[in-house]
Motif scaffolding. Sequence first.
Motif, mmCIF file in Angstrom:
data_model
loop_
_atom_site.group_PDB
_atom_site.id
_atom_site.type_symbol
_atom_site.label_atom_id
_atom_site.label_comp_id
_atom_site.label_asym_id
_atom_site.label_seq_id
_atom_site.Cartn_x
_atom_site.Cartn_y
_atom_site.Cartn_z
ATOM 1 N N GLY A 276 11.603 -10.340 -7.302
ATOM 2 C CA GLY A 276 11.184 -8.990 -6.997
ATOM 3 C C GLY A 276 11.625 -7.989 -8.043
ATOM 4 N N THR A 277 12.677 -8.282 -8.796
ATOM 5 C CA THR A 277 13.185 -7.335 -9.795
ATOM 6 C C THR A 277 13.232 -8.027 -11.140
ATOM 7 O OG1 THR A 277 14.543 -6.333 -8.092
ATOM 8 C CG2 THR A 277 15.088 -5.811 -10.372
ATOM 9 N N PRO A 278 12.583 -7.479 -12.165
ATOM 10 C CA PRO A 278 12.606 -8.113 -13.487
ATOM 11 C C PRO A 278 13.904 -7.815 -14.225
ATOM 12 C CG PRO A 278 11.290 -6.147 -13.556
ATOM 13 C CD PRO A 278 11.733 -6.312 -12.129
ATOM 14 N N VAL A 279 14.132 -8.611 -15.253
ATOM 15 C CA VAL A 279 15.287 -8.403 -16.115
ATOM 16 C C VAL A 279 14.913 -7.333 -17.151
ATOM 17 C CG1 VAL A 279 16.870 -9.465 -17.736
ATOM 18 C CG2 VAL A 279 16.026 -10.771 -15.772
ATOM 19 N N ARG A 280 15.617 -6.243 -17.142
ATOM 20 C CA ARG A 280 15.275 -5.121 -18.019
ATOM 21 C C ARG A 280 15.949 -5.306 -19.378
ATOM 22 N NH1 ARG A 280 16.109 0.463 -14.987
ATOM 23 N NH2 ARG A 280 15.236 1.116 -16.980
ATOM 24 N N GLN A 281 15.122 -5.186 -20.409
ATOM 25 C CA GLN A 281 15.646 -5.252 -21.762
ATOM 26 C C GLN A 281 15.682 -3.880 -22.427
ATOM 27 O OE1 GLN A 281 13.180 -8.065 -23.760
ATOM 28 N NE2 GLN A 281 14.268 -9.843 -22.960
ATOM 29 N N ASN A 282 14.903 -2.950 -21.907
ATOM 30 C CA ASN A 282 14.849 -1.627 -22.503
ATOM 31 C C ASN A 282 15.086 -0.597 -21.402
ATOM 32 O OD1 ASN A 282 14.457 0.588 -24.049
ATOM 33 N ND2 ASN A 282 12.355 0.121 -24.661
ATOM 34 N N THR A 283 15.998 0.315 -21.616
ATOM 35 C CA THR A 283 16.315 1.301 -20.585
ATOM 36 C C THR A 283 15.197 2.296 -20.379
ATOM 37 O OG1 THR A 283 17.412 2.642 -22.266
ATOM 38 C CG2 THR A 283 18.782 1.083 -21.017
ATOM 39 N N ASP A 284 14.279 2.444 -21.354
ATOM 40 C CA ASP A 284 13.184 3.395 -21.210
ATOM 41 C C ASP A 284 12.031 2.820 -20.405
ATOM 42 O OD1 ASP A 284 14.636 5.118 -22.732
ATOM 43 O OD2 ASP A 284 13.704 4.503 -24.627
ATOM 44 N N PHE A 285 12.073 1.527 -20.136
ATOM 45 C CA PHE A 285 10.974 0.889 -19.421
ATOM 46 C C PHE A 285 11.300 0.786 -17.933
ATOM 47 C CE2 PHE A 285 8.924 -2.931 -17.773
ATOM 48 C CZ PHE A 285 7.604 -2.580 -17.992
ATOM 49 N N ILE A 286 10.406 1.246 -17.086
ATOM 50 C CA ILE A 286 10.579 1.160 -15.636
ATOM 51 C C ILE A 286 9.630 0.076 -15.122
ATOM 52 C CG2 ILE A 286 10.428 2.388 -13.462
ATOM 53 C CD1 ILE A 286 10.901 4.970 -14.988
ATOM 54 N N PRO A 287 10.133 -1.074 -14.749
ATOM 55 C CA PRO A 287 9.244 -2.168 -14.348
ATOM 56 C C PRO A 287 8.617 -1.881 -12.981
ATOM 57 C CG PRO A 287 11.512 -2.773 -13.955
ATOM 58 C CD PRO A 287 11.553 -1.433 -14.639
ATOM 59 N N PRO A 288 7.493 -2.521 -12.707
ATOM 60 C CA PRO A 288 6.885 -2.334 -11.388
ATOM 61 C C PRO A 288 7.705 -3.015 -10.306
ATOM 62 C CG PRO A 288 5.684 -3.973 -12.650
ATOM 63 C CD PRO A 288 6.693 -3.387 -13.584
ATOM 64 N N GLN A 289 7.770 -2.371 -9.174
ATOM 65 C CA GLN A 289 8.518 -2.894 -8.044
ATOM 66 C C GLN A 289 7.575 -3.626 -7.092
ATOM 67 O OE1 GLN A 289 11.872 -2.693 -7.801
ATOM 68 N NE2 GLN A 289 11.836 -1.686 -9.804
ATOM 69 N N SER A 290 8.111 -4.618 -6.415
ATOM 70 C CA SER A 290 7.297 -5.368 -5.467
ATOM 71 C C SER A 290 6.988 -4.507 -4.246
ATOM 72 C CB SER A 290 8.026 -6.646 -5.039
ATOM 73 O OG SER A 290 9.246 -6.326 -4.397
ATOM 74 N N LYS A 291 5.810 -4.709 -3.701
ATOM 75 C CA LYS A 291 5.363 -3.969 -2.531
ATOM 76 C C LYS A 291 5.607 -4.798 -1.270
ATOM 77 C CE LYS A 291 3.757 -0.878 -5.350
ATOM 78 N NZ LYS A 291 4.438 0.428 -5.528
ATOM 79 N N ILE A 292 5.546 -4.107 -0.141
ATOM 80 C CA ILE A 292 5.773 -4.768 1.140
ATOM 81 C C ILE A 292 4.523 -4.629 1.996
ATOM 82 C CG2 ILE A 292 8.266 -4.446 1.102
ATOM 83 C CD1 ILE A 292 7.909 -2.083 2.970
ATOM 84 N N LEU A 293 4.396 -5.521 2.960
ATOM 85 C CA LEU A 293 3.271 -5.486 3.889
ATOM 86 C C LEU A 293 3.666 -4.703 5.130
ATOM 87 C CD1 LEU A 293 1.976 -9.171 3.686
ATOM 88 C CD2 LEU A 293 0.971 -7.151 2.665
ATOM 89 N N ARG A 294 2.730 -3.895 5.603
ATOM 90 C CA ARG A 294 2.950 -3.128 6.817
ATOM 91 C C ARG A 294 1.757 -3.310 7.749
ATOM 92 N NH1 ARG A 294 7.354 0.102 6.679
ATOM 93 N NH2 ARG A 294 8.181 0.747 4.634
ATOM 94 N N GLU A 295 1.948 -2.802 8.965
ATOM 95 C CA GLU A 295 0.925 -2.904 9.993
ATOM 96 C C GLU A 295 0.531 -1.493 10.436
ATOM 97 O OE1 GLU A 295 0.335 -5.993 13.670
ATOM 98 O OE2 GLU A 295 2.185 -4.844 13.592
ATOM 99 N N ASP A 296 -0.775 -1.195 10.411
ATOM 100 C CA ASP A 296 -1.210 0.147 10.776
ATOM 101 C C ASP A 296 -1.323 0.280 12.288
ATOM 102 O OD1 ASP A 296 -3.414 -1.319 11.376
ATOM 103 O OD2 ASP A 296 -4.739 -0.378 9.914
ATOM 104 N N GLN A 297 -1.845 1.408 12.742
ATOM 105 C CA GLN A 297 -1.910 1.652 14.176
ATOM 106 C C GLN A 297 -2.908 0.741 14.878
ATOM 107 O OE1 GLN A 297 -3.176 5.673 14.669
ATOM 108 N NE2 GLN A 297 -5.118 5.406 13.554
ATOM 109 N N ASN A 298 -3.831 0.164 14.139
ATOM 110 C CA ASN A 298 -4.782 -0.790 14.711
ATOM 111 C C ASN A 298 -4.333 -2.228 14.527
ATOM 112 O OD1 ASN A 298 -6.568 1.283 15.472
ATOM 113 N ND2 ASN A 298 -7.441 1.332 13.415
ATOM 114 N N HIS A 299 -3.067 -2.428 14.133
ATOM 115 C CA HIS A 299 -2.469 -3.746 13.933
ATOM 116 C C HIS A 299 -3.178 -4.540 12.844
ATOM 117 C CE1 HIS A 299 0.269 -3.502 17.408
ATOM 118 N NE2 HIS A 299 -0.704 -2.788 17.946
ATOM 119 N N ASN A 300 -3.637 -3.843 11.810
ATOM 120 C CA ASN A 300 -4.194 -4.481 10.622
ATOM 121 C C ASN A 300 -3.160 -4.435 9.515
ATOM 122 O OD1 ASN A 300 -6.712 -4.940 11.864
ATOM 123 N ND2 ASN A 300 -7.407 -2.878 11.348
#
Length: 888
Positions: free
Chosen positions: A251-275
């Motif tokens: 979920g977290t990459p190894v950062r080699q450059n402090t100026d680079f912000i890697p993408p973070q993993s997303k999570i699954l959620r359930e809406d009000q219609n249970h989708n």
Amino acid sequence: MNRQVKCKTPRRPPPRKPPNSQKDPVGVYLRVRPLTAEDEECCIEVISSTTVQLHAPEGFKVNRNGEYKETQYSFKKVFGVSVSQLELFEHVAKPLVVDLLHGKNGLLFTYGVTGSGKTFTMTGSPGLGGLLPRSLDMIFNSIGPFQAKRYVFKTDDKNGMEIQCEVDALLERQKRDSNFTVPKTPSSRQKVDPEIGDMLRPEEACKADNVDEDSSYSIFVSYIEIYNNYIYDLLEETQEDAIKPKWNGGGTPVRQNTDFIPPQSKILREDQNHNMYVAGCMEVEVKSAEEAFQVFWRGQKKRKVANTRLNRESSRSHSVFIIKLAQAPLDADGDNILQDKNQVSVSQLCLVDLAGSERTARTGAEGTRIREAGNINQSLLNLRTCMEILRENQMYGTNKMVPYRDSKVTHLFKNYFDGEGKVRMVVCVNPKADDYEETMLVMRFAEMTQEVEVARPLDRPICGFTPGRRHRNQAFKEERGALIDNDGTSVVNGMLLSLPPLPSCELTDPNDEITLPRLIEALQNRQRIRQMITDEYNREANMMKSMLQQLDSSLASKENLIHEQNCRLAEKEKVIQSNKTEIDRLEKKNKTQEHKIDILQKTTKVYEDDKRSLQQELETRGHRLQRELSEKRRMEQRLQGMVSDTKHKWEKECERRVNAMQLEMQNKLWVKDEKLKQLKAIVTESKTPGRPDPPPRQTQTKPQRPSREERPPAKRSASPSPLPTTTPVRPLHRRSRSAGGEKWVDHKPSSSLDLGTVLQPVIPNAIQVSTPNEKALSKCDRYVLTHQEVASDGEIQTKLIKGEVIKTRGGGQAVQFTDIETLKQELTTTTVPSRKRKSSEGASASGDQTDGAWTDVETRCSVALEMKAGSNMGPGYEHHGITKRRRP
């Protein structure tokens, strides 16, 4: 220490959905990739439009007999190597796009081994667009003139849609345009990526029919990938640097450059219609197919691919491209979108390109690639497990829990398998022989997936407005433009009436009496013409009102009739629905009963197998008991024989000892007699004077076994020794009891050697064979095997292995070995006594001792050992030799 107990919020129950008994199976299609080399071996043959046959490659054995196996598999549609991308789209993706435009969800994913053509089927190449670009093109061709302006529809970050008015949308457009963050249409602001090119040909454009013209539409796209069971947003804008970071696959990459912000993993959620949805995923609003595909290509460049031995650009993740269609009806006038959030319909089409299953031994993966392959195979295995449990629940009426949460792929698309939309799968296979084993597993999974049924999605309810509002508003605007033009003229009743121009109103003379009357006359004329136009307009309006009233009355009567018909139809539908519910209940009950019958049959079969095994065990124990009883009888007989042999032995020993005592007493008496005779002779000679003593006569006698301790050292008398009173008895050989009426099988291998030993087996009534056969065993009761081997001292010894012939249940014969006897020849070295007579008295005494030791018959025969055979010990033998017996 007090602990605070956290109470979990009770989960909100899912909304009640109307029962839907109509189900459709998962549509599975097969596409065969052409071979790269013409001379390469092919293991797949297309038999018909729905059936293929697998041929095992040369040298591949698939069953226990080592034979080739040819298996046929059926699909909804089979696409051969010559099928075009357009034909594939017409059969597979076009129905899903039509459902999307009518407010229904759809799921389409490609499945297969790595290098089987999944990415080409989904994306395509310039001029040969795949399913994704053709779907986008068809959507925008269908809703192009009915699209809403940008930012009228707005996502609420909870898998829902909001509606903004025109003013708010205009303000947000201006705000986004000032920040230069809005993606522009490629034709207007930016150029198309040269790597994309023209994916479609103009003549291959598709368009859907029966699109609701009284609604406004807007398209939102999002693109994610599932890598190592983590979800990443491919459209998320990150600050990239020249040196890219190294990913560890988590979920977290190894950062080699402090100026680079890697993408973070997303999570699954359930809406009000249970989708299920991906929280925080970027959704881009697009207004053309080119813009949408440009967004897709921007995310495609960020997707994880790697070079393997089987594929130059192998996908290392599952990619999901989501097309979301927002639809809202127009108001009653047909001018603006209805500002009601409950009337907004959101449907989506998910196009999934699954990563291919692979074996690390074939791809040559190392390090990170092994971990990626393991996660890919694990997610595909979990997809197969979910399908198997769904199929089992539907076929047998069980209620097992489906493990959707074990993998992000199945968890994200859980709603589709529960009845939220249609599901289609394109199975891509490579017919080369190297992929035969993995292709066979893919075929089995596809065949099992076709048996899974998904509930058919329900049609969405439409608003209560009458249809054709947009068309009527457009026709009214055109008619109004025709009636009133820019010159102020009016067309009434087919006549063109124009107001007269006003005369000049300039007064140059105070006594001018012509200008004002002329002006008054012109104004009166204009007033008269205006009144005529008004009257004509009122008359036409009244006529229109009367016509509208008549039309309304006729429409009211028709509406009443339609209402009655709808009521009757509703009653019929209720009856049909109740009948369908009863049929579903009976079908479910029938499935339950069939499942119970299957369980009972399996239980009965298990009980029958247990009964059969117990009967066999009982029979086996009975035979074992009989054998034990027979063995007990043989043991008793053997013990009786041993007792009798021991008794006979001790009788002989007692008889021998009695004979020895008798001989000893006789010898003592003889010695005494000799002494008396010598004493008598001395006395007699001493009484005769003048007579010289004659020399004593030396005569060698042979005493009858005197003991060494009692043997006197006196001289031998000249008189002959008396003969023993009793003759020594030599015990005769008793033959074995088993040499009677029993018939034997004498198994002597052809390699047996005749050692010339004294002890040889004598087997009467025996059948001698070199190889045992069923005919010989059926005629005999006993069995003996002659086996020769070299002993530890270097001598060859013979083993007689004996057994009984037992009848088996199948009508054959079996041999049970009971005894082993060992025959071995040994040399016994003894000292031969001297036969010379000694002249001296000491020599005579020693000669007497030697002769006394070998004149006894029992002493000479003690070297030989006689075999004491039992009652069941086998054939008899001659009396001489040495026998060693070993019990098994």
